[in-house]
Design a protein around this motif. Structure first.
Motif, mmCIF file in Angstrom:
data_model
loop_
_atom_site.group_PDB
_atom_site.id
_atom_site.type_symbol
_atom_site.label_atom_id
_atom_site.label_comp_id
_atom_site.label_asym_id
_atom_site.label_seq_id
_atom_site.Cartn_x
_atom_site.Cartn_y
_atom_site.Cartn_z
ATOM 1 N N GLU A 120 0.864 -1.185 0.000
ATOM 2 C CA GLU A 120 0.000 0.000 0.000
ATOM 3 C C GLU A 120 0.902 1.236 0.000
ATOM 4 O OE1 GLU A 120 -3.233 1.606 -0.722
ATOM 5 O OE2 GLU A 120 -3.704 -0.311 0.263
ATOM 6 N N LYS A 121 0.699 2.132 -0.949
ATOM 7 C CA LYS A 121 1.534 3.331 -1.026
ATOM 8 C C LYS A 121 1.149 4.331 0.053
ATOM 9 C CE LYS A 121 3.015 3.401 -5.854
ATOM 10 N NZ LYS A 121 2.994 4.164 -7.129
ATOM 11 N N GLU A 122 2.171 4.925 0.654
ATOM 12 C CA GLU A 122 1.938 6.037 1.567
ATOM 13 C C GLU A 122 1.309 7.186 0.768
ATOM 14 O OE1 GLU A 122 2.405 6.532 4.725
ATOM 15 O OE2 GLU A 122 3.844 5.060 5.480
ATOM 16 N N PRO A 123 0.189 7.734 1.243
ATOM 17 C CA PRO A 123 -0.497 8.769 0.453
ATOM 18 C C PRO A 123 0.344 10.002 0.179
ATOM 19 C CG PRO A 123 -1.896 7.946 2.215
ATOM 20 C CD PRO A 123 -0.532 7.376 2.457
ATOM 21 N N LEU A 124 1.206 10.400 1.125
ATOM 22 C CA LEU A 124 1.956 11.643 0.971
ATOM 23 C C LEU A 124 3.321 11.432 0.342
ATOM 24 C CD1 LEU A 124 0.993 13.414 4.324
ATOM 25 C CD2 LEU A 124 -0.061 13.653 2.073
ATOM 26 N N ILE A 125 4.088 10.474 0.875
ATOM 27 C CA ILE A 125 5.454 10.303 0.376
ATOM 28 C C ILE A 125 5.542 9.288 -0.755
ATOM 29 C CG2 ILE A 125 6.460 11.007 2.575
ATOM 30 C CD1 ILE A 125 6.988 8.051 3.170
ATOM 31 N N ARG A 126 4.442 8.535 -0.989
ATOM 32 C CA ARG A 126 4.326 7.593 -2.112
ATOM 33 C C ARG A 126 5.271 6.403 -2.019
ATOM 34 N NH1 ARG A 126 -0.255 7.859 -3.351
ATOM 35 N NH2 ARG A 126 0.082 6.920 -5.404
ATOM 36 N N VAL A 127 5.934 6.216 -0.889
ATOM 37 C CA VAL A 127 6.756 5.019 -0.680
ATOM 38 C C VAL A 127 5.859 3.953 -0.058
ATOM 39 C CG1 VAL A 127 8.726 4.038 0.539
ATOM 40 C CG2 VAL A 127 8.867 6.344 -0.404
ATOM 41 N N PRO A 128 5.794 2.763 -0.632
ATOM 42 C CA PRO A 128 4.859 1.756 -0.130
ATOM 43 C C PRO A 128 5.258 1.199 1.240
ATOM 44 C CG PRO A 128 5.550 1.275 -2.386
ATOM 45 C CD PRO A 128 6.474 2.325 -1.852
ATOM 46 N N LYS A 129 4.249 0.667 1.925
ATOM 47 C CA LYS A 129 4.424 -0.201 3.079
ATOM 48 C C LYS A 129 3.917 -1.578 2.659
ATOM 49 C CE LYS A 129 5.817 2.498 6.593
ATOM 50 N NZ LYS A 129 6.023 3.777 5.930
ATOM 51 N N SER A 130 4.405 -2.629 3.334
ATOM 52 C CA SER A 130 4.026 -3.976 2.913
ATOM 53 C C SER A 130 3.455 -4.780 4.071
ATOM 54 C CB SER A 130 5.223 -4.711 2.297
ATOM 55 O OG SER A 130 6.279 -4.850 3.226
ATOM 56 N N ALA A 131 2.801 -5.874 3.723
ATOM 57 C CA ALA A 131 2.252 -6.811 4.697
ATOM 58 C C ALA A 131 2.300 -8.205 4.085
ATOM 59 C CB ALA A 131 0.826 -6.427 5.076
ATOM 60 N N LYS A 160 -8.368 7.067 5.579
ATOM 61 C CA LYS A 160 -8.928 6.293 4.473
ATOM 62 C C LYS A 160 -7.973 5.186 4.017
ATOM 63 C CE LYS A 160 -10.630 6.681 -0.274
ATOM 64 N NZ LYS A 160 -10.908 7.612 -1.420
ATOM 65 N N ILE A 161 -6.717 5.540 3.736
ATOM 66 C CA ILE A 161 -5.759 4.550 3.244
ATOM 67 C C ILE A 161 -5.379 3.579 4.358
ATOM 68 C CG2 ILE A 161 -3.509 4.203 2.160
ATOM 69 C CD1 ILE A 161 -5.592 5.489 0.363
ATOM 70 N N TYR A 162 -5.295 4.082 5.581
ATOM 71 C CA TYR A 162 -5.006 3.227 6.737
ATOM 72 C C TYR A 162 -6.087 2.153 6.865
ATOM 73 C CZ TYR A 162 -3.612 2.137 11.566
ATOM 74 O OH TYR A 162 -3.184 1.515 12.707
ATOM 75 N N ARG A 163 -7.345 2.565 6.780
ATOM 76 C CA ARG A 163 -8.460 1.619 6.849
ATOM 77 C C ARG A 163 -8.394 0.625 5.691
ATOM 78 N NH1 ARG A 163 -12.334 4.942 6.198
ATOM 79 N NH2 ARG A 163 -12.956 5.289 8.369
ATOM 80 N N GLN A 164 -8.098 1.125 4.518
ATOM 81 C CA GLN A 164 -8.046 0.274 3.323
ATOM 82 C C GLN A 164 -6.990 -0.817 3.473
ATOM 83 O OE1 GLN A 164 -8.186 2.279 -0.602
ATOM 84 N NE2 GLN A 164 -6.248 1.246 -1.045
ATOM 85 N N GLN A 165 -5.808 -0.439 3.969
ATOM 86 C CA GLN A 165 -4.724 -1.409 4.118
ATOM 87 C C GLN A 165 -5.084 -2.500 5.123
ATOM 88 O OE1 GLN A 165 -1.171 -0.071 6.088
ATOM 89 N NE2 GLN A 165 0.145 -1.543 5.021
ATOM 90 N N ILE A 166 -5.604 -2.121 6.268
ATOM 91 C CA ILE A 166 -5.912 -3.102 7.303
ATOM 92 C C ILE A 166 -7.100 -3.970 6.905
ATOM 93 C CG2 ILE A 166 -6.642 -3.388 9.706
ATOM 94 C CD1 ILE A 166 -4.953 -0.924 10.363
ATOM 95 N N ARG A 167 -8.108 -3.373 6.290
ATOM 96 C CA ARG A 167 -9.270 -4.155 5.853
ATOM 97 C C ARG A 167 -8.886 -5.209 4.821
ATOM 98 N NH1 ARG A 167 -14.414 -0.020 5.088
ATOM 99 N NH2 ARG A 167 -15.277 -0.277 7.193
ATOM 100 N N MET A 168 -7.970 -4.856 3.924
ATOM 101 C CA MET A 168 -7.527 -5.794 2.906
ATOM 102 C C MET A 168 -6.910 -7.038 3.554
ATOM 103 S SD MET A 168 -5.247 -4.896 -0.457
ATOM 104 C CE MET A 168 -4.007 -4.045 0.524
#
Length: 262
Positions: A120-131, A160-168
Motif C-alpha cells: 500500500e503506497k503512503e499517500p503523501l510520500i508515495r513510498v509503499p508499506k508492505s504486509a 482512508k488509506i489506513y483503513r483500506q490497508q488493514i481491511r484488505m
C-alpha cells in the motif's frame, strides 16, 4: 519480473533467492508447530541501521518459532543470519534501493503452505508499506496457523488509506478457519487510528496481547506495535529493552487451544 506487484521473495540456507508469485503452489509438509507451546518475536528492526541488531535475532533464533520483522532489509548480515540458523524467510519488499529490498519479513523454521503479499503506497510520500500472510501446518491437526505481519502506512491525512490497508488484510484473515496471529508495526499514533484498529480486529474476534511492563515504542503517547490473536491461549508476553533499534521487540508465547471456538 520484480515489478509484479504481489510477488514475495524467499530466502533459505544454501538456496538462491526465490520469487514467489500469487497462486503459486507451495509444498510445505513439515509442521511449524510441533508442540502445544510456541513463541513469536515481533520487531521493527529499523532497517538494520545499528549493527548489533543481529545479536538480538541470534539470541532468540532458537526460542522463537516465528520472527516477524518490519523494515527488514536484505543486507548481508540479515541474510547470513537466515542461512546460519537454517531459517526460511519470506519477504515482501515495499521498495528497493541500491539492490537492497526493504519491507516486512516473516522468518520461520518451516515452509508455509500458502502466502499472500500486500503493498500500500503512503499517500503523501508515495513510498509503499508492505504486509504478508503466511499459513503453516500444525502437527496432528487439520487446522493451520495463519500469521499476518504488517507495517502500516504512516504519513496520511485522515484514515482512508489506513483503513483500506488493514481491511484488505483482515478480509483474508476472516476467511481462515483456524488459529490466527496478527502482529507488527501498526503506526496507530492517533485516536482515530487506534479506535479504527480495535474496531476492525474485534469484528473478526481477534484479542490484543497486553504487556504488564509496557515499554513499546510510542508516538504521540500511543504504542505503535501490537499483537492480536484468535484460537490460541496466551502464555506470556514481554518486551525486550534494547538500543539496537528505535523499537523494542515483543516476545509472546502462545499455547494451542485444543477446543477453539470461532
Amino acid at each position: 519480473m520484480f515489478k509484479k506487484r504481489y510477488y514475495t521473495l524467499r530466502y533459505q540456507a544454501s538456496s538462491e533467492v526465490e520469487l514467489i508469485l500469487p497462486n503459486q503452489p507451495i509444498i510445505g509438509n513439515k509442521p511449524l508447530i510441533e508442540h502445544t507451546s510456541f513463541s513469536i518475536l515481533v520487531w521493527n528492526i529499523f532497517k538494520q541501521k545499528r549493527s548489533d541488531c543481529i545479536d538480538i535475532l541470534q539470541q532468540y533464533a532458537d526460542k522463537a518459532k516465528l520472527i516477524l520483522l518490519q523494515e527488514a532489509q536484505t543486507t548481508p548480515p540479515l541474510l547470513n543470519f537466515i542461512s546460519q540458523y537454517n531459517k526460511i524467510a519470506d519477504h515482501v519488499p515495499a521498495y528497493c534501493f541500491n539492490d537492497i529490498y526493504a519491507g516486512v519479513m516473516t522468518i520461520s523454521d518451516s515452509l508455509p503452505t500458502s502466502l499472500f503479499s500486500f503493498r500500500e503506497k503512503e499517500p503523501l510520500i508515495r513510498v509503499p508499506k508492505s504486509a504478508l500472510i503466511t499459513i503453516y501446518p500444525i502437527n496432528h491437526s487439520k487446522q493451520q496457523l495463519l500469521v499476518a505481519n504488517i507495517h502500516a502506512v504512516n504519513f496520511s491525512i485522515g484514515i482512508k488509506i489506513y483503513r483500506q490497508q488493514i481491511r484488505m488484510l483482515l478480509t483474508r484473515i476472516k476467511e481462515h478457519n483456524g488459529p490466527v496471529i496478527l502482529a507488527g508495526d501498526f503506526n496507530a499514533w492517533s485516536k482515530q487510528r487506534v479506535d479504527l484498529l480495535y474496531n476492525l480486529v474485534r469484528s473478526i474476534e481477534l484479542k490484543p496481547v497486553s504487556f504488564s511492563v509496557d515499554i513499546r515504542k510510542k508516538f504521540m503517547g500511543r504504542p505503535l506495535d501490537f499483537v492480536f490473536y484468535r484460537g490460541l491461549r496466551l502464555d506470556t508476553a514481554e518486551i525486550i529493552s534494547t538500543t539496537t533499534s528505535d523499537h523494542n521487540p515483543l516476545l509472546v508465547s502462545f499455547r494451542l487451544d485444543l477446543h477453539p471456538q470461532y
